[in-house]
Design an enzyme around this catalytic site. Structure first.
Site, PDB file in Angstrom:
ATOM      1  N   ASN A   9      21.060  -8.279  73.741  1.00  5.52           N
ATOM      2  CA  ASN A   9      19.885  -9.143  73.796  1.00  5.52           C
ATOM      3  C   ASN A   9      18.668  -8.240  73.624  1.00  5.52           C
ATOM      4  O   ASN A   9      18.271  -7.551  74.549  1.00  5.52           O
ATOM      5  CB  ASN A   9      19.856  -9.866  75.153  1.00  5.52           C
ATOM      6  CG  ASN A   9      18.583 -10.659  75.360  1.00  5.52           C
ATOM      7  OD1 ASN A   9      17.793 -10.842  74.430  1.00  5.52           O
ATOM      8  ND2 ASN A   9      18.379 -11.138  76.580  1.00  5.52           N
ATOM      9  N   TRP A  10      18.116  -8.262  72.435  1.00  2.00           N
ATOM     10  CA  TRP A  10      17.012  -7.341  72.126  1.00  2.00           C
ATOM     11  C   TRP A  10      15.692  -7.809  72.721  1.00  2.00           C
ATOM     12  O   TRP A  10      14.689  -7.109  72.631  1.00  2.00           O
ATOM     13  CB  TRP A  10      16.895  -7.137  70.609  1.00  2.00           C
ATOM     14  CG  TRP A  10      17.978  -6.264  70.032  1.00  2.00           C
ATOM     15  CD1 TRP A  10      18.935  -5.567  70.737  1.00  2.00           C
ATOM     16  CD2 TRP A  10      18.207  -5.956  68.647  1.00  2.00           C
ATOM     17  NE1 TRP A  10      19.737  -4.869  69.878  1.00  2.00           N
ATOM     18  CE2 TRP A  10      19.313  -5.078  68.587  1.00  2.00           C
ATOM     19  CE3 TRP A  10      17.593  -6.340  67.454  1.00  2.00           C
ATOM     20  CZ2 TRP A  10      19.820  -4.580  67.381  1.00  2.00           C
ATOM     21  CZ3 TRP A  10      18.088  -5.851  66.250  1.00  2.00           C
ATOM     22  CH2 TRP A  10      19.192  -4.979  66.221  1.00  2.00           C
ATOM     23  N   LYS A  11      15.652  -9.018  73.229  1.00  2.00           N
ATOM     24  CA  LYS A  11      14.422  -9.561  73.810  1.00  2.00           C
ATOM     25  C   LYS A  11      13.250  -9.400  72.820  1.00  2.00           C
ATOM     26  O   LYS A  11      13.470  -9.488  71.612  1.00  2.00           O
ATOM     27  CB  LYS A  11      14.138  -8.911  75.162  1.00  2.00           C
ATOM     28  CG  LYS A  11      15.354  -9.016  76.096  1.00  2.00           C
ATOM     29  CD  LYS A  11      15.087  -8.671  77.522  1.00  2.00           C
ATOM     30  CE  LYS A  11      16.391  -8.815  78.317  1.00  2.00           C
ATOM     31  NZ  LYS A  11      16.211  -8.585  79.737  1.00  2.00           N
ATOM     32  N   HIS A  93      18.366 -18.148  79.511  1.00  2.00           N
ATOM     33  CA  HIS A  93      18.208 -16.794  80.066  1.00  2.00           C
ATOM     34  C   HIS A  93      17.233 -16.867  81.252  1.00  2.00           C
ATOM     35  O   HIS A  93      16.304 -17.671  81.250  1.00  2.00           O
ATOM     36  CB  HIS A  93      17.675 -15.845  78.985  1.00  2.00           C
ATOM     37  CG  HIS A  93      17.679 -14.423  79.426  1.00  2.00           C
ATOM     38  ND1 HIS A  93      16.677 -13.895  80.207  1.00  2.00           N
ATOM     39  CD2 HIS A  93      18.577 -13.427  79.239  1.00  2.00           C
ATOM     40  CE1 HIS A  93      16.962 -12.622  80.472  1.00  2.00           C
ATOM     41  NE2 HIS A  93      18.108 -12.314  79.894  1.00  2.00           N
ATOM     42  N   GLU A  95      14.825 -15.131  82.061  1.00  2.00           N
ATOM     43  CA  GLU A  95      13.411 -14.968  81.712  1.00  2.00           C
ATOM     44  C   GLU A  95      12.844 -16.285  81.176  1.00  2.00           C
ATOM     45  O   GLU A  95      11.679 -16.604  81.391  1.00  2.00           O
ATOM     46  CB  GLU A  95      13.253 -13.814  80.695  1.00  2.00           C
ATOM     47  CG  GLU A  95      13.420 -12.462  81.378  1.00  2.00           C
ATOM     48  CD  GLU A  95      14.046 -11.377  80.513  1.00  2.00           C
ATOM     49  OE1 GLU A  95      14.043 -11.491  79.282  1.00  2.00           O
ATOM     50  OE2 GLU A  95      14.541 -10.392  81.104  1.00  2.00           O
ATOM     51  N   GLU A 165      24.435 -13.562  85.012  1.00  2.00           N
ATOM     52  CA  GLU A 165      23.441 -12.502  85.124  1.00  2.00           C
ATOM     53  C   GLU A 165      22.659 -12.668  86.422  1.00  2.00           C
ATOM     54  O   GLU A 165      21.722 -13.477  86.488  1.00  2.00           O
ATOM     55  CB  GLU A 165      22.465 -12.564  83.938  1.00  2.00           C
ATOM     56  CG  GLU A 165      23.114 -12.380  82.594  1.00  2.00           C
ATOM     57  CD  GLU A 165      22.113 -11.902  81.549  1.00  2.00           C
ATOM     58  OE1 GLU A 165      22.344 -10.846  80.972  1.00  2.00           O
ATOM     59  OE2 GLU A 165      21.097 -12.589  81.329  1.00  2.00           O
ATOM     60  N   GLY A 171      17.267  -5.658  84.069  1.00  2.00           N
ATOM     61  CA  GLY A 171      16.174  -4.742  83.748  1.00  2.00           C
ATOM     62  C   GLY A 171      15.738  -3.875  84.911  1.00  2.00           C
ATOM     63  O   GLY A 171      14.714  -3.202  84.847  1.00  2.00           O
ATOM     64  N   SER A 211      21.690  -4.799  83.710  1.00  2.00           N
ATOM     65  CA  SER A 211      21.751  -3.327  83.756  1.00  2.00           C
ATOM     66  C   SER A 211      23.114  -2.763  83.355  1.00  2.00           C
ATOM     67  O   SER A 211      23.579  -1.781  83.940  1.00  2.00           O
ATOM     68  CB  SER A 211      21.330  -2.813  85.132  1.00  2.00           C
ATOM     69  OG  SER A 211      19.994  -3.174  85.403  1.00  2.00           O
ATOM     70  N   GLY A 232      20.918  -5.962  77.770  1.00  2.00           N
ATOM     71  CA  GLY A 232      19.513  -5.939  77.370  1.00  2.00           C
ATOM     72  C   GLY A 232      19.101  -4.548  76.946  1.00  2.00           C
ATOM     73  O   GLY A 232      19.406  -4.092  75.839  1.00  2.00           O
ATOM     74  N   GLY A 233      18.452  -3.839  77.839  1.00  2.00           N
ATOM     75  CA  GLY A 233      17.871  -2.519  77.565  1.00  2.00           C
ATOM     76  C   GLY A 233      18.780  -1.580  76.793  1.00  2.00           C
ATOM     77  O   GLY A 233      18.358  -0.967  75.800  1.00  2.00           O
TER      78      GLY A 233
HETATM   79  P1  PGA Z   1      19.369  -5.608  81.032  1.00  2.00           P
HETATM   80  O1  PGA Z   1      19.139  -7.121  80.563  1.00  2.00           O
HETATM   81  O2  PGA Z   1      20.688  -5.145  80.466  1.00  2.00           O
HETATM   82  O3  PGA Z   1      18.205  -4.851  80.488  1.00  2.00           O
HETATM   83  O4  PGA Z   1      19.400  -5.634  82.526  1.00  2.00           O
HETATM   84  C1  PGA Z   1      20.215  -8.029  80.485  1.00  2.00           C
HETATM   85  C2  PGA Z   1      19.724  -9.377  80.016  1.00  2.00           C
HETATM   86  O5  PGA Z   1      18.602  -9.756  80.333  1.00  2.00           O
HETATM   87  O6  PGA Z   1      20.444 -10.086  79.305  1.00  2.00           O
END
Ligand code: PGA
Length: 247
Positions: A9-11, A93, A95, A165, A171, A211, A232-233
Site C-alpha cells: 500500500n503505497w499510500k 483502510h 486512514e 490491521e 506506521g 509495521s 505500507g512503509g
Molecule cells: P505500515 O502500513 O506497514 O506502514 O504500518 C500498513 C497499512 O497501512 O496498510
C-alpha cells in the site's frame, strides 16, 4: 490451500517515474514466487503501471467510490480502475475511516460495487489502541467484518480479501504479536463461518497489516490463520518489499 497474498500500500507516495522504477524492480525480482504480489499505487500512476504490462505483479487501488459514474467531484469509479488494469482495491483502510470519516455503511457500499464490477476488495478491519485497551478488539473486528460483508453473496465471497490491521500498529513500527494477530484473524474467520459456512470461510484470505517488515514477516507468515500481509512503509522500497515477498 489458500494462495498467500502480499500487497503493498503505497499510500500518498511516489510520482509516476518513481512508481514505474519500483514496479520494474519488483517485477524482476519476484518472478517465480508462489505468493500473489499486488501493488496498490496512487491513482495517478496506475495507467503508466498498467502500460508496463507486468506479468507477475498485480495492480490495485487504495480507494474508490460506489457509484457507477456521475457528479462526484474528486472521486474514482470501479470502471475507471478496471480500465487502468486494477484487479484489487483497498477499501475501509483505517486512514480512510479515521481521517476521511468513512463508516461501515459507506465501506460496505464500496465492497458491493467493487464485486459487482469485477474488482476484488481488500477490506480492512482493525481496532484502535483505545479499543484494544478496553478489551474490545474482537467486538470491533467482528462488527466491521459483518457490516463490511453485508449483502455479499456466497459466490462472491472468495474474491474478498480481508486485512486485519490493528490501527495502533500502522506506521508506528509497533507490530502486533504474531500469535495475537493469528488469534484475532481466527476470530474473523469464525465470524465469516457463522455468516456463511465453515467451508467458505476456509477460502477467504486474511492478511495481517501494521509495521510489517523483512525482520518480522517470517513469524507472521508462520501463523496458521494468516494468509499474507498488507504492507505500507516497507513496500515503498523495492528491496525491502522483495525481501518480504520472499519471506
Ligand atoms: P505500515 O502500513 O506497514 O506502514 O504500518 C500498513 C497499512 O497501512 O496498510
Amino acid at each position: 490451500m489458500r494462495t498467500p497474498i502480499i500487497a503493498g500500500n503505497w499510500k500518498m507516495h511516489k510520482n509516476v517515474g518513481e512508481a514505474l522504477e519500483t514496479a520494474r524492480q519488483l517485477e524482476e525480482s519476484v518472478q517465480g514466487s508462489p505468493v500473489e504480489v499486488v501493488i496498490c499505487a496512487p491513482f495517478t500512476s496506475l495507467s503508466a503501471l498498467n502500460a508496463l504490462g507486468l506479468s507477475k505483479v498485480r495492480l490495485g487501488a487504495q480507494n474508490m467510490y460506489f457509484a457507477d459514474q456521475g457528479a462526484f467531484t474528486g472521486e474514482i469509479s470501479a470502471a475507471m480502475l478496471l480500465d487502468v488494469g486494477c484487479e484489487y482495491v483497498i477499501l475501509g483502510h483505517s486512514e480512510r475511516r479515521a481521517i476521511f470519516k468513512e463508516d461501515d455503511e459507506l465501506i460496505n457500499k464500496k465492497v458491493i460495487q467493487a464485486l459487482k464490477m469485477g474488482l476484488k476488495p481488500i477490506l480492512c478491519v482493525g481496532e484502535t489502541l483505545e479499543e484494544r485497551r478496553a478489551g474490545q478488539t474482537e467486538d470491533v473486528v467482528i462488527s466491521q467484518t459483518t457490516k463490511g460483508l453485508a449483502g455479499v453473496g456466497a459466490d462472491e465471497l472468495p474474491k474478498v480479501v480481508i486485512a486485519y490491521e490493528p490501527v495502533w500498529a500502522i506506521g508506528t513500527g509497533e507490530t502486533c504479536d504474531a500469535a495475537d494477530a493469528n488469534q484475532v484473524i481466527g476470530k474473523i474467520r469464525e465470524t465469516i463461518a457463522e455468516l456463511y459456512t465453515p467451508e467458505l470461510a476456509q477460502k477467504v484470505r486474511i492478511q495481517y497489516g501494521g509495521s510489517v517488515k523483512p525482520s518480522n514477516i517470517t513469524e507472521i507468515m508462520e501463523q496458521s490463520e494468516i494468509d499474507g500481509a498488507l504492507v505500507g512503509g516497507a513496500s515503498l522500497n523495492a528491496e525491502d518489499f522483495v525481501a518480504i515477498v520472499k519471506y
